[in-house]
Motif scaffolding. Sequence first.
Motif, PDB file in Angstrom:
ATOM      1  N   TRP A   1     -49.170 -20.614 -48.179  1.00 18.46           N
ATOM      2  CA  TRP A   1     -48.855 -21.624 -49.194  1.00 18.46           C
ATOM      3  C   TRP A   1     -47.416 -22.108 -49.200  1.00 18.46           C
ATOM      4  O   TRP A   1     -47.117 -23.176 -49.741  1.00 18.46           O
ATOM      5  N   GLN A   2     -46.494 -21.358 -48.581  1.00 15.83           N
ATOM      6  CA  GLN A   2     -45.100 -21.810 -48.493  1.00 15.83           C
ATOM      7  C   GLN A   2     -44.894 -22.506 -47.153  1.00 15.83           C
ATOM      8  O   GLN A   2     -44.956 -21.876 -46.094  1.00 15.83           O
ATOM      9  N   GLU A   3     -44.644 -23.785 -47.205  1.00 19.76           N
ATOM     10  CA  GLU A   3     -44.571 -24.607 -45.997  1.00 19.76           C
ATOM     11  C   GLU A   3     -43.466 -24.133 -45.051  1.00 19.76           C
ATOM     12  O   GLU A   3     -42.367 -23.799 -45.471  1.00 19.76           O
ATOM     13  N   GLY A   4     -43.795 -24.084 -43.762  1.00 20.04           N
ATOM     14  CA  GLY A   4     -42.824 -23.710 -42.739  1.00 20.04           C
ATOM     15  C   GLY A   4     -42.657 -22.220 -42.542  1.00 20.04           C
ATOM     16  O   GLY A   4     -41.848 -21.790 -41.712  1.00 20.04           O
ATOM     17  N   LEU A   5     -43.398 -21.429 -43.290  1.00 17.48           N
ATOM     18  CA  LEU A   5     -43.294 -19.975 -43.199  1.00 17.48           C
ATOM     19  C   LEU A   5     -44.661 -19.371 -42.918  1.00 17.48           C
ATOM     20  O   LEU A   5     -45.679 -19.959 -43.269  1.00 17.48           O
ATOM     21  N   PRO A   6     -44.701 -18.205 -42.299  1.00 12.00           N
ATOM     22  CA  PRO A   6     -43.584 -17.440 -41.730  1.00 12.00           C
ATOM     23  C   PRO A   6     -43.152 -18.032 -40.395  1.00 12.00           C
ATOM     24  O   PRO A   6     -43.802 -18.938 -39.861  1.00 12.00           O
ATOM     25  N   LYS A   7     -42.088 -17.488 -39.831  1.00  9.14           N
ATOM     26  CA  LYS A   7     -41.574 -17.996 -38.561  1.00  9.14           C
ATOM     27  C   LYS A   7     -42.139 -17.246 -37.363  1.00  9.14           C
ATOM     28  O   LYS A   7     -42.249 -17.804 -36.279  1.00  9.14           O
ATOM     29  N   LEU A   8     -42.488 -15.993 -37.552  1.00  8.95           N
ATOM     30  CA  LEU A   8     -43.077 -15.208 -36.474  1.00  8.95           C
ATOM     31  C   LEU A   8     -44.563 -15.510 -36.353  1.00  8.95           C
ATOM     32  O   LEU A   8     -45.234 -15.834 -37.337  1.00  8.95           O
TER      33      LEU A   8
ATOM     34  N   ASP B   1     -38.403  -4.386 -30.622  1.00  8.75           N
ATOM     35  CA  ASP B   1     -37.331  -5.324 -30.958  1.00  8.75           C
ATOM     36  C   ASP B   1     -36.486  -4.863 -32.138  1.00  8.75           C
ATOM     37  O   ASP B   1     -35.348  -5.291 -32.297  1.00  8.75           O
ATOM     38  N   LEU B   2     -37.070  -4.002 -32.973  1.00  8.22           N
ATOM     39  CA  LEU B   2     -36.384  -3.529 -34.167  1.00  8.22           C
ATOM     40  C   LEU B   2     -36.754  -2.068 -34.361  1.00  8.22           C
ATOM     41  O   LEU B   2     -37.931  -1.707 -34.234  1.00  8.22           O
ATOM     42  N   ALA B   3     -35.766  -1.218 -34.625  1.00  7.67           N
ATOM     43  CA  ALA B   3     -36.006   0.218 -34.770  1.00  7.67           C
ATOM     44  C   ALA B   3     -35.520   0.698 -36.119  1.00  7.67           C
ATOM     45  O   ALA B   3     -34.346   0.541 -36.466  1.00  7.67           O
ATOM     46  N   ASP B   4     -36.424   1.278 -36.889  1.00  6.31           N
ATOM     47  CA  ASP B   4     -36.083   1.890 -38.164  1.00  6.31           C
ATOM     48  C   ASP B   4     -35.623   3.325 -37.906  1.00  6.31           C
ATOM     49  O   ASP B   4     -35.908   3.906 -36.858  1.00  6.31           O
TER      50      ASP B   4
ATOM     51  N   VAL C   1     -32.991 -10.845 -32.754  1.00  2.50           N
ATOM     52  CA  VAL C   1     -33.720 -10.744 -34.024  1.00  2.50           C
ATOM     53  C   VAL C   1     -32.834 -11.349 -35.115  1.00  2.50           C
ATOM     54  O   VAL C   1     -31.770 -10.824 -35.425  1.00  2.50           O
ATOM     55  N   THR C   2     -33.268 -12.450 -35.691  1.00  2.00           N
ATOM     56  CA  THR C   2     -32.464 -13.124 -36.703  1.00  2.00           C
ATOM     57  C   THR C   2     -33.261 -13.246 -38.004  1.00  2.00           C
ATOM     58  O   THR C   2     -34.482 -13.241 -38.014  1.00  2.00           O
TER      59      THR C   2
ATOM     60  N   ILE D   1     -40.861 -12.511 -43.600  1.00  2.00           N
ATOM     61  CA  ILE D   1     -41.251 -13.913 -43.637  1.00  2.00           C
ATOM     62  C   ILE D   1     -40.226 -14.844 -42.986  1.00  2.00           C
ATOM     63  O   ILE D   1     -40.568 -15.865 -42.407  1.00  2.00           O
ATOM     64  N   ASN D   2     -38.928 -14.491 -43.069  1.00  2.00           N
ATOM     65  CA  ASN D   2     -37.869 -15.360 -42.540  1.00  2.00           C
ATOM     66  C   ASN D   2     -37.328 -14.911 -41.185  1.00  2.00           C
ATOM     67  O   ASN D   2     -36.395 -15.506 -40.660  1.00  2.00           O
ATOM     68  N   VAL D   3     -37.924 -13.869 -40.617  1.00  2.00           N
ATOM     69  CA  VAL D   3     -37.443 -13.355 -39.333  1.00  2.00           C
ATOM     70  C   VAL D   3     -37.947 -14.237 -38.191  1.00  2.00           C
ATOM     71  O   VAL D   3     -39.087 -14.720 -38.207  1.00  2.00           O
ATOM     72  N   SER D   4     -37.089 -14.437 -37.207  1.00  2.00           N
ATOM     73  CA  SER D   4     -37.497 -15.154 -36.000  1.00  2.00           C
ATOM     74  C   SER D   4     -36.812 -14.530 -34.794  1.00  2.00           C
ATOM     75  O   SER D   4     -35.871 -13.732 -34.926  1.00  2.00           O
ATOM     76  N   MET D   5     -37.281 -14.878 -33.601  1.00  2.00           N
ATOM     77  CA  MET D   5     -36.735 -14.357 -32.349  1.00  2.00           C
ATOM     78  C   MET D   5     -36.000 -15.470 -31.629  1.00  2.00           C
ATOM     79  O   MET D   5     -36.542 -16.565 -31.438  1.00  2.00           O
ATOM     80  N   GLU D   6     -34.767 -15.200 -31.231  1.00  2.00           N
ATOM     81  CA  GLU D   6     -33.969 -16.206 -30.511  1.00  2.00           C
ATOM     82  C   GLU D   6     -33.504 -15.652 -29.180  1.00  2.00           C
ATOM     83  O   GLU D   6     -33.489 -14.432 -28.989  1.00  2.00           O
TER      84      GLU D   6
END
Length: 545
Positions: free
Chosen positions: A244-251, A275-278, A526-527, A540-545
Motif C-alpha cells: 500500500w505504500q507506493e515505491g516500497l519496498p526496495k528489495l 550481505d548483512l551479519a547480525d 547495503v544502504t 522496507i527502505n533497504v536497497s543494494m548498490e
Amino acid sequence: MKKSKLWSLGLFLLLALSVMLAACSGDEGTTEEPTETNEETTDGTTTEETEEVVPQTLVFGRGGDSVSLDPAIVTDGESFKVTENIYETLLNFGEQDTTINPGLAKEWEVSEDGLTYTFHLQEGVKFHDGTDFNAEAVVKNVERWKGGAEEQFYYFHSMFKAEGEDIIASVEAVDDKTVVFTLSRPQAPFLKNIAMSPFAIASPTAFEAAGETFGDNPVGTGPFKFVEWKRNDSITVEKNTEYWQEGLPKLDTIIFRAIPDNSARLNALMTGEIDLADGVNPSDAASVESNGDLQLIERPSMNIGYLGLTNTRPPFDNKLVRQAVNHAIDKQAIVDAFFQGRAEVAVNPMPSSISGYNDEITGYEYDPEKAKELLAEAGYDGAEIELWAMPVPRPYMPDGQKVAEAIQKNLSDVGIPSKIVTFEWATYLEKAKNGEADAFLLGWTGDNGDADNFIYTLLDKDTIGSNNYAYYSNDEVHELLIAAQSEIDEEKRTELYKQAQQIIHEDAPWVPLAHSIPLLAGKKGVTGYLPHPTGSESLINVSME
C-alpha cells in the motif's frame, strides 16, 4: 610488353582492393561490440548512459532460526526479525527510537479519562491473501489474543492482563475504517504497547483456516510476503508487489540465514555468502572497520543480559544464596573479556536510558569472601547446580558458552559446583519458561522503551510462565508495578519504578550482567539499513548498490 604487363597487374590489384573495401563497408554481420556504452557529443554531454543493475536480494545472516512466524505467540528476537517484515502494527516506532508514529492506523484519539482509544485506519490496504484489511480484521485479531491460552499468547497476557483482569475490556469496529479500544483502567504505555511486534495484525481468513499451523504460513499486510522456510537454515520472503505504500519496498527478496557461530557468520560475510551479519563479536569490530568492503553498524542499546536464578528451585529459593551469587560473579571482568568495552556493567533490570531508572542503587560488589559468608549463613550444602548456557549468540550476550564458563569459575571459587548444559534454542526457551533450570543465561531487548516493558514484563508475578523465567514473586513489587501502569503523572510513575527496583535489588532474583551495544556488519553496498533499539526492524527502505 614488360611495362604493359606490370601496368595491367597494378590495375588488377587496385580493382581487387576496391572491391574488398566496398565489401567491408557494407558488412552488417560483425559480432564485435563497442567497448564504451556512452556516446559523448561535441559539447561534452552524454547521449546515453547505462548503469550496472544490482540484484535487489539481501541475505541476512543471523544467530538462530525463528521459533514461529506467528508474532502473537513468540517472544524471541529471531522470530520478530522476520515477522517485522511480513506484518504491520496499528502504530509504528520511529526509525531509530520508540516515539509513536502512524502505522496501519493513520490517526488516533485518546479520551480524557485515558480509557478510550479511537483509531482511524489506512485505506486501500490488503493482506497478502488478497483479503481486505479493515476494522473488523483488527477486532478479530484482538479477540484471538484475548481468547488464546495464557501459555500460548504470552505477550498479550503479560502486557494486557493484570491481576486476572483484561485491560482491553472491548474492541469495536465502528465502521470499516474506525476501530475503538475501551480499557478497563488506564494504561500509561498503551500506545507503545500496541506498537510492539507481537501485536501485528494478521489475516483473519488465514489464521482461522490454519489454526495452530498459522506460524508456518504467515499472512500479513507487510512489505514482504512469505515464500519458504527451511528449518534451521533459511527463511525467504519476497516483495509484496501490491504493498500500500507506493515505491516500497526496495528489495525484491530477503533470505534470512541461520548461522549460529558468530565467527562463521562474519566469515560468510567476508566471502560474499551473505550481505548483512547480525551478532558481530566485539573482538571482531576492528577487523570489520579495517576492511574497505565492509561497514560496521552499531545498534542503539536498549537491553539487559542476565543470569537468571529460578527462585522456586533449591538452592535459589533462598534469598541469601541469590545474594551470594551476585557477590560471587565478577561482572566487570565478563564485560571486559567478552564485550570489549562495548557494554556497561548492569546494576538494575533495565538500562539507565529508560525513564524511571534508579541510579541510587550501586549494585553488588564483586566480593567472593562476602559470598562465602552468605552461603554459610544460608546453610548451603554444596550441591551441584546446572548452569544453562544459551546455544545462540544474542545482542545482549555475544557468546553464552564463554560467559557461562567464566561464571562457572566464579561460582567454583566460592564453593558452588556447577555443570554447564545447553539445548536447541526453542527447547532452551521452553524449558526455562517452565522453570526447569537452576541458573540460566538469558536477556531481553526492550520492545517499546518503557520501564513497564522491562520490570513488569520480566519480574512481575503476573508474568511467571511467560517472560518471568526466574519465577520471582513479590506482592509489594506487584502493587507498585500495577500502580505505575495506571499512573499518568510521569514523576509519580518514575518514583514507583524506583521503589520497585530497590526491592528487586534486595531480593536478587537475577544477576544483572551487562547492557550491550550490539554490533552488525554489512557490505558497503547495503544502504538504507537503520538498526532499531528493539532489535527488530522493517527492511522496507533497504536497497543494494
